[in-house]
Write a protein that holds these residues in place. Structure first.
Motif, PDB file in Angstrom:
ATOM      1  N   HIS A 311       0.819  -1.204   0.000  1.00 48.37           N
ATOM      2  CA  HIS A 311       0.000   0.000   0.000  1.00 48.37           C
ATOM      3  C   HIS A 311       0.846   1.243   0.000  1.00 48.37           C
ATOM      4  CE1 HIS A 311      -2.481  -3.220   1.748  1.00 48.37           C
ATOM      5  NE2 HIS A 311      -3.441  -2.670   1.000  1.00 48.37           N
ATOM      6  N   ARG A 314       2.289   1.740  -3.293  1.00 44.78           N
ATOM      7  CA  ARG A 314       1.289   2.201  -4.240  1.00 44.78           C
ATOM      8  C   ARG A 314       1.042   3.700  -4.074  1.00 44.78           C
ATOM      9  NH1 ARG A 314      -4.649  -0.540  -4.685  1.00 44.78           N
ATOM     10  NH2 ARG A 314      -5.456   0.724  -6.413  1.00 44.78           N
ATOM     11  N   LEU A 360      -6.295   4.237   0.486  1.00 44.57           N
ATOM     12  CA  LEU A 360      -4.997   3.721   0.927  1.00 44.57           C
ATOM     13  C   LEU A 360      -4.503   4.455   2.172  1.00 44.57           C
ATOM     14  CD1 LEU A 360      -3.188   3.215  -2.526  1.00 44.57           C
ATOM     15  CD2 LEU A 360      -4.016   1.461  -0.939  1.00 44.57           C
ATOM     16  N   ILE A 363      -6.217   2.997   5.045  1.00 45.15           N
ATOM     17  CA  ILE A 363      -5.699   1.685   5.429  1.00 45.15           C
ATOM     18  C   ILE A 363      -4.356   1.822   6.104  1.00 45.15           C
ATOM     19  CG2 ILE A 363      -4.787  -0.470   4.476  1.00 45.15           C
ATOM     20  CD1 ILE A 363      -6.953  -0.220   2.305  1.00 45.15           C
ATOM     21  N   LEU A 364      -3.533   2.647   5.529  1.00 46.86           N
ATOM     22  CA  LEU A 364      -2.211   2.809   6.117  1.00 46.86           C
ATOM     23  C   LEU A 364      -2.289   3.420   7.515  1.00 46.86           C
ATOM     24  CD1 LEU A 364       0.064   3.965   3.153  1.00 46.86           C
ATOM     25  CD2 LEU A 364       0.066   1.788   4.366  1.00 46.86           C
ATOM     26  N   TYR A 398     -11.284  -4.466   2.364  1.00 48.76           N
ATOM     27  CA  TYR A 398     -10.093  -4.444   1.543  1.00 48.76           C
ATOM     28  C   TYR A 398      -9.025  -5.411   2.031  1.00 48.76           C
ATOM     29  CZ  TYR A 398      -6.553  -2.387  -1.482  1.00 48.76           C
ATOM     30  OH  TYR A 398      -5.606  -2.211  -2.431  1.00 48.76           O
ATOM     31  N   LEU A 399      -8.928  -5.556   3.321  1.00 47.84           N
ATOM     32  CA  LEU A 399      -7.827  -6.337   3.865  1.00 47.84           C
ATOM     33  C   LEU A 399      -8.237  -7.663   4.488  1.00 47.84           C
ATOM     34  CD1 LEU A 399      -5.498  -3.730   5.552  1.00 47.84           C
ATOM     35  CD2 LEU A 399      -5.154  -4.996   3.437  1.00 47.84           C
ATOM     36  N   ASN A 402      -6.313 -10.450   3.278  1.00 44.61           N
ATOM     37  CA  ASN A 402      -4.855 -10.320   3.273  1.00 44.61           C
ATOM     38  C   ASN A 402      -4.207 -11.380   4.135  1.00 44.61           C
ATOM     39  OD1 ASN A 402      -2.206  -9.251   4.272  1.00 44.61           O
ATOM     40  ND2 ASN A 402      -2.665  -7.771   2.658  1.00 44.61           N
TER      41      ASN A 402
END
Lengths: 1289, 103
Positions: A311, A314, A360, A363-364, A398-399, A402
């Motif tokens: 991420h 990106r 992003l 998320i980060l 989203y995760l 993962n």
């Protein structure tokens, strides 16, 4: 703050005012005064500061305090200082020690924690407190605990009177606060309260002169304190604001905001490194402890980084993020980047990409936050966060698939399942155990950061370091206040990332957390730089006017402040602890432990418990008190106990009258004596007649009583009981009455006595009168002489009262005879006594003492007569001179027994004495001797025999106290004796008791004072001896009597009495021993034997008196009617008592005699002595009776015996004499006892009552100390009696 | 209030001793009663030990000091009257009833 701290002065404030310090009483009123404010406060200050440093010393006229000059100086100097360079190396510095002083309206002082903010505030407040007497001073602290802490600190520093201080928090209702605002001057409040009160007008804003705002860094935005200041500015109010904080802020902007909010005009800034503060600052070590993250945490961290990396890449690819190592990125940086991205999205990014980038970022952010939690708080919070985020939202969508994140989560769960502690926690435990074992630990949230002033804090552990520098500083400020302190900051570091190497103390720090810490430290440095120079360049200040007119230049004065101990409000009891009570560290001595073991750990297993009923006698009178007065209930108890004991002893009511009598007697006494001397026979006769009548009446009354009581002791008892009550009073009365007679005629002191006696003791007087009358009747003229003698004997026996009466009659007779016949009368008197003695002897024939007495009498009689006359005269003279009337009676008394006869004669003689006085000269030597003897005897008599005392009392009236006492004592004794014997006696006893209680003490003292006292001791011995003798043998009694006489008259009578005297001496010693023993026994043992012994011993005197009385009574009785008749008739009554006494025991006879005798002496002894005496009397009486009447007397309590006895006695006047002697002896003893008793029991009261007398008597007392010593023992005897009673009960 | 009073700690421990004893007695009694009736009601009260406020304790110390002082002084007066140099229990017994009523 360093405890040692020194204080600051007012100067800082002074600074402002320096130039113009005006006392501002006026200020308010003259607000418009030259409060010429320095135009720009900031300027003013700096400028002023410098000069002020010098001028500081000139400060306030009021003389403010000042040991704290140092601070002052420091304050001033500090200001101008250049700001220190910012350290390159990030030190964990406690850098900000800014102390800002702002003038205009606010002097703001920022002081690093522990550098003395509170001190400055306190000093400033104190100065304003003094300068503006009407001004209100407000101290605002952010929280309630801080308010209470500061109020105490300020008080302890400068000692503003606590009654003017009030702390107000939201817990106090507004209405109360309003009243406080009006009544108090110094307020410690929370800003909220201040703001509200200002808003609603509760606080008299116009009266505010000083506002101190603690922890001023909070004054941001709409914080209450800034609001309050705004309100105040709007008023407007002229006041000084002093803002204090250790952490003004981390940015210039925030600090400026504070300035604006609080209208700060001057900044004073200090940090630990400033010289003026440094010496007061303790070292504070900051220790960074690196704690390696646990294996699990590292793995999780790695996994998270794996999740983050794509991420991050990106985003970086979108050029939204700077090229950085994603491992060191912090959430804050991420936030900043996102902020930047939102504000100015890169042009090349499409809207869609923008949305993606936003996602992003989110998320980060979440991931970094989780990672931060992981590093600073451990796995659990991170896991919770992750769980939470995975449940919903973009992040979850989203995760959720993962793998790395899943693995990380798995590891977290595994770790949590192992319940492994966070490495930081375990490290903290380790640190705590290593360095703080033995210390107390406070665990606090961030609430513990500010302001807490706990001097002893040695270590602060910060669990998380990634906080604002402001809070860090506050935290660090909690330590190092008293000693060097240490701050441990726990960091978690990832072993991977160890970039920061801090040489501080320990620790290699871990990346993100440590990095943030370091950065923040650096940031604060810059702020410090801004403030170093007083902030002039960096901040905009608000002008404020000077409040103290320039005219006044405060000067520094060093004043020692006496500060009262701060008293906390009632809820907090801590101050109690401040009082250190002496702890007994010494171990118990062996004796003490034994004592404890004795009462608390009895080997027998039975605990000793104090008994409340062990000593009822002691409850019949109020005990001596130390500091705590007797309660009403105690009074009730005493009352009840007296009534209960009264059954056997007597009524309380009598006491008062007796006392009255006593008092009356005292005053008139002297006069009476003279009167007596003047004493006319006629009067006496009248008196006698009166007395006789009364006595008859009494006898009649007594007879019934005796009848009633006869059951017990029968006739004698009955007669005595009647007599006893009456007798007591009468005895007194008789004395008085005789006195009265005298008094009637001449209003001699006697009359006074008589009056008293009459009122109370009329009975006795009556008795005496009756006796006398009977005697008179029986004896007629010649008989009269005899009767007179008998009367004298009786008087002697009956105590003073009788003596006076007898004396009066005698004196009358004698006086008649003497006066008419001159010396003849005297001779007659003695003769009569002799005759009586003869009679007695006859009666007692068997009794050697009687014969001896007779012989003595004869011999002495002559001598006595002469001597008596002489004695009397000297006595009288002496008495008159000294007012020691009692002596004459004493002499009489002394005469009565052996010598006593002489004394007796003397008593009667007293009048005679006057007559005698003429003769005295002729026989002066002998007389003198006699007199001396008599005096001695008298003393003895007075002390020993109540009779003597009584007689003396009337005579003594001069001696008032003594005489009165004696009388009272005698009466009580009688009463007591009677009481035990008969109920009637009880009344008298009670009276006696009472009398004895109060009066006795007095009398005792008096007697002591008098020679009597001295004699008393002798008498006591004599009495004892007599008692013993009486108890043991009649001869003893006689011997006692003789002895006493011997003592008194010994020389003259020695030959005759030699035998007896020897016996007496021995007996006396024995008696003394007995008495002592008895006392002891009384106290300790209540056993019958002891009682008996004690009774015998103690009663010995009483017995003597009783005997005497009985003899007297008997003599009259026999003379009058027969014993049988006596029962019915007063005369008979008297004889019966005698008989009873003799026969039955002390009983009635003793009563008659005893009452008088006992009255004087025993009264003092009170119920105790009297009781014992009674008992003793009974016994002794019985013995003596037996001795006198021999066969019949022997203990035959029966009426018949008594009657017989009475007959015998009646027939044998001498017996009476003997009895009289006994009585005298008894009296002597009694007196002694009484004295002792008095001393013991009544000392205090007596002292009080007789204070005047005491003064006179003190010398005598001194001489009589020995006697006094004996006295205490006597009280014991009463104790015995009590016990005995108890036993009986 | 004099500085030299009893040590509050000492007094407090004495008090506590008494309280516990009394509590035990009460418990015993109540347990006996409880068998008949219900047992649970008084438990909370019983379980809570008696305590003393600090000021009350201080006051108690002073009171006890005065009481003891008075007792000793009065007993001493009796002993002195008897010419004894040592106060014995018997002396105390003589002044005890009135002393107790005075307090």
């Amino acid at each position: 703050m360093n405890s040692t701290v020194n204080l600051i002065d007012d100067d800082d404030d002074g600074i402002d005012w320096v130039a113009a310090c005006e006392e501002i009483d006026v200020v308010f009123q003259n607000r418009n005064l030259p409060s010429t404010s320095s135009s720009s406060s900031s300027y003013v200050k700096p400028t002023s500061f410098v000069p002020r440093d010098d001028s500081v010393e000139n400060k306030k006229r009021n003389g403010t305090t000042s040991k704290q000059s140092t601070l002052d100086k420091f304050v001033f100097k500090a200001v101008p200082r250049p700001p220190p360079p910012i350290p390159d190396v990030p030190k964990p510095v406690d850098e900000k020690v800014p102390r800002v002083e702002i003038d205009p309206e606010a002097a703001k002082t920022w002081i690093y924690p522990g550098l003395g903010k509170t001190l400055i505030a306190a000093v400033v407040m104190y100065n304003y407190f003094r300068w503006f007497p009407d001004g209100k001073i407000v101290f605002a602290a952010p929280s309630r605990p801080l308010v209470t802490q500061q109020i105490e600190a300020c008080h302890n520093i400068v000692g503003i009177p606590q009654d003017l201080i009030i702390d107000m928090t939201g817990q106090i209702t507004p209405s109360k606060r309003a009243s406080f605002w009006k009544s108090k001057r110094v307020f410690f409040v929370t800003p909220q309260v201040l703001e509200k009160d200002i808003q609603y007008g509760r606080c008299l804003a116009k009266h505010l002169v000083c506002l101190v705002i603690d922890e001023a860094h909070r004054a941001l935005g709409n914080y209450a304190s800034s609001g309050a200041v705004r309100e105040l500015m709007a008023v407007p109010v002229e006041l000084r604001i002093l803002a204090l904080t250790a952490t003004p802020g981390s940015k210039q902007q925030t600090i400026q905001q504070i300035f604006d909010n609080l209208r700060i005009s001057t900044l004073e800034y200090r940090n630990e490194s400033d010289e003026d503060v440094r010496k007061y600052v303790h070292n504070r070590k900051i220790e960074l402890i690196q704690v390696p993250m646990g294996q699990d945490a590292v793995e999780i961290n790695d996994k998270l980084l794996e999740v983050i990396r794509p991420h991050f890449l990106r985003l970086r690819g979108m050029q939204v993020l700077h090229d950085r190592d994603y491992k060191t990125l912090s959430p804050c940086e991420l936030l900043n980047s996102r902020e930047k991205f939102r504000q100015a999205p890169p042009q090349h990014i499409s809207d869609i990409d923008c949305g993606v980038a936003e996602g992003l970022f989110g998320i980060l952010l979440t991931l970094y936050h989780i990672r931060k939690l992981l590093s600073s708080h451990g796995i659990r919070p991170a896991h919770e966060m992750l769980e939470d985020k995975l449940k919903q939202g973009y992040f979850a969508r989203y995760l959720s698939k993962n793998q790395d994140l899943f693995k990380a989560k798995l590891i977290m769960e595994q770790s949590l399942n192992r319940k492994a502690l966070s490495p930081k926690l375990s490290k903290m435990l380790e640190v705590l155990l290593d360095h703080f074992s033995g210390f107390n630990v406070i665990v606090a949230t961030s609430i513990g950061e500010e302001g807490l002033d706990i001097m002893e804090v040695d270590l602060v552990i910060c669990f998380d370091a990634n906080i604002s520098p402001l809070r860090m500083i506050q935290r660090m400020g909690r330590t190092g206040r008293k000693h060097d302190g240490r701050v441990d900051i726990l960091f978690l570091y990832e072993h991977v990332v160890t970039r920061w190497n801090i040489d501080l103390l320990v620790l290699t720090c871990e990346g993100p957390e440590l990095k943030g810490y370091m950065r923040k430290q650096a940031n604060s440095k810059t702020v410090g730089k801004h403030m170093r120079n007083g902030g002039r360049t960096s901040f905009h200040f608000h002008p404020s006017p000077r409040m103290v007119p320039h005219i006044y230049k405060p000067e520094v004065q060093y004043v020692e402040l006496s500060i009262e101990h701060f008293i906390r409000s009632g809820k907090k009891v801590k101050d109690d602890d401040q009082r250190i009570t002496p702890v007994l560290r010494e171990k118990l001595t062996e004796a003490e432990s034994n004592l404890i073991a004795k009462y608390f750990y009895p080997s027998g297993g039975i605990k000793w418990k104090p008994s409340l009923i062990a000593f009822p006698y002691f409850q019949t009178f109020p005990s001596r008190v130390h500091n705590v007065r007797h309660s009403y209930k105690t009074g009730l108890l005493i009352d009840v106990m007296q009534r209960l004991e009264g059954r056997s002893f007597g009524g309380d009511s009598k006491i008062s009258p007796i006392k009255d009598e006593v008092s009356l007697e005292k005053d008139p006494g002297v006069g009476n004596v003279e009167k007596r001397e003047i004493g006319e026979d006629l009067l006496f006769v009248d008196k006698f007649s009166n007395q006789n009548l009364e006595g008859k009446l009494l006898d009649s009354a007594a007879s019934p009583r005796t009848e009633t009581s006869e059951t017990k002791e029968k006739p004698s008892v009955c007669a005595f009981p009647q007599q006893s009550p009456d007798g007591h009073s009468y005895y007194f009365g008789p004395d008085y009455i005789s006195v009265d007679a005298f008094g009637n005629v001449l209003i001699l002191s006697v009359p006074l006595l008589t009056f008293k006696e009459v009122s109370h003791p009329k009975h006795t007087s009556e008795r005496n009168c009756l006796k006398q009358v009977s005697w008179h009747l029986n004896n007629v003229e010649v008989d009269k002489d005899l009767p007179v003698q008998a009367g004298a004997l009786e008087d002697l026996i009956t105590s003073q009262t009788r003596c006076p009466k007898d004396g009066s009659p005698r004196s009358i007779c004698d006086s008649d005879a003497l006066q008419e016949k001159g010396i003849h009368g005297i001779e007659r008197v003695p003769q009569t006594p002799i005759k009586k003695g003869n009679l007695e002897d006859e009666d007692s024939i068997t009794e050697t003492p009687d014969s001896k007495i007779k012989a003595l009498r004869f011999l002495p009689d002559e001598y006595c007569n002469e001597s008596r006359d002489i004695e009397l005269s000297p006595r009288l003279t002496n008495m008159i001179i000294s007012g020691v009337v009692p002596e004459s009676p004493v002499n009489i008394k002394g005469l009565s027994p052996g010598k006593e006869r002489e004394y007796i004669v003397a008593d009667p003689v007293s009048p005679v004495q006057f007559y005698n006085e003429l003769p005295l000269k002729s026989s002066t030597p002998e007389k003198n001797d006699i007199v001396n003897i008599e005096s001695n005897a008298c003393g003895r008599n007075a002390s020993a025999s109540p009779i003597n005392g009584a007689v003396q009392t009337p005579l003594l009236c001069k001696d008032n106290s003594a005489s009165v006492r004696g009388c009272t004592s005698t009466s009580p004794i009688l009463g007591k004796s009677e009481s035990p014997f008969t109920d009637l006696t009880n009344e008298s006893c009670s009276r006696n008791w009472c009398l004895s209680m109060g009066d006795q003490s007095e009398s005792v003292k008096r007697t002591r004072k008098f020679k009597r006292l001295r004699k008393v001791g002798d008498d006591g011995k004599n009495e004892n001896l007599q008692r013993e003798k009486d108890s043991s043998l009649k001869p003893r009694a006689s011997g006692r009597g003789r002895k006493k006489p011997n003592n008194d008259m010994v020389r003259a009578f020695i030959d005759e009495e030699a035998e007896a005297s020897t016996d007496c001496d021995t007996s006396e010693d024995e008696e003394d021993d007995q008495n002592n023993n008895s006392h002891d026994s009384f106290i300790d043992d209540r056993t019958c034997p002891t009682i008996a012994a004690t009774q015998s011993a103690t009663s010995g005197t009483d017995m003597m008196a009783i005997y005497r009385r009985s003899l007297l009574s008997q003599s009259p009785m026999p003379r009058l009617p027969s014993g049988s008749d006596t029962l019915t008739t007063p005369n008979s009554m008297a004889p019966t008592p005698r008989t009873s006494e003799r026969g039955s025991g002390s009983g009635k006879a003793s009563f008659c005699l005893q009452t008088p005798l006992t009255d004087s002496t025993n009264q003092s002894k009170n119920s105790r002595d009297s009781k014992p005496s009674f008992r003793i009397n009974h016994k002794t009486e019985a013995v003596p009776c037996s001795a006198t009447s021999v066969s019949s007397k022997c203990e035959g309590d029966n009426v018949s015996k008594k009657r017989k006895l009475s007959f015998c006695t009646s027939s044998s006047v001498p017996t009476i004499n003997l009895e009289q002697e006994f009585q005298r002896e008894c009296e002597m003893v009694c007196d002694n006892d009484d004295d002792d008793n008095f001393f013991d029991s009544i000392d205090l009261d007596a002292f009080e009552a007789q204070a005047t007398l005491l003064l006179k008597q003190k010398s005598e007392l001194l001489t009589t100390q020995k006697q006094e010593v004996i006295m205490p023992a006597k009280p014991e005897s009463p104790g015995f009696d009590f016990p005995s009673f108890d036993l009986g009960i | 209030m004099e500085v030299n009073s009893f040590d509050p700690d000492l007094i407090h421990s004495i008090f506590k001793l008494v309280w516990t004893r009394r509590a035990l007695e009460r418990e015993k009694n109540e347990s006996a009663d409880a068998l008949d009736s219900e047992a649970g009601a008084g438990a909370s009260k019983k379980s809570r030990p008696t305590s003393a406020n600090g000021n009350a304790l201080k006051l108690s110390c002073e009171f006890l000091r005065i009481f003891v002082t008075e007792a000793v002084q009065r007993a001493a007066a009796i002993a002195e009257a008897e010419d004894v140099s040592k106060i014995e229990a018997t002396h105390l017994e003589r002044i005890l009833p009135q002393l107790l009523l005075d307090f």
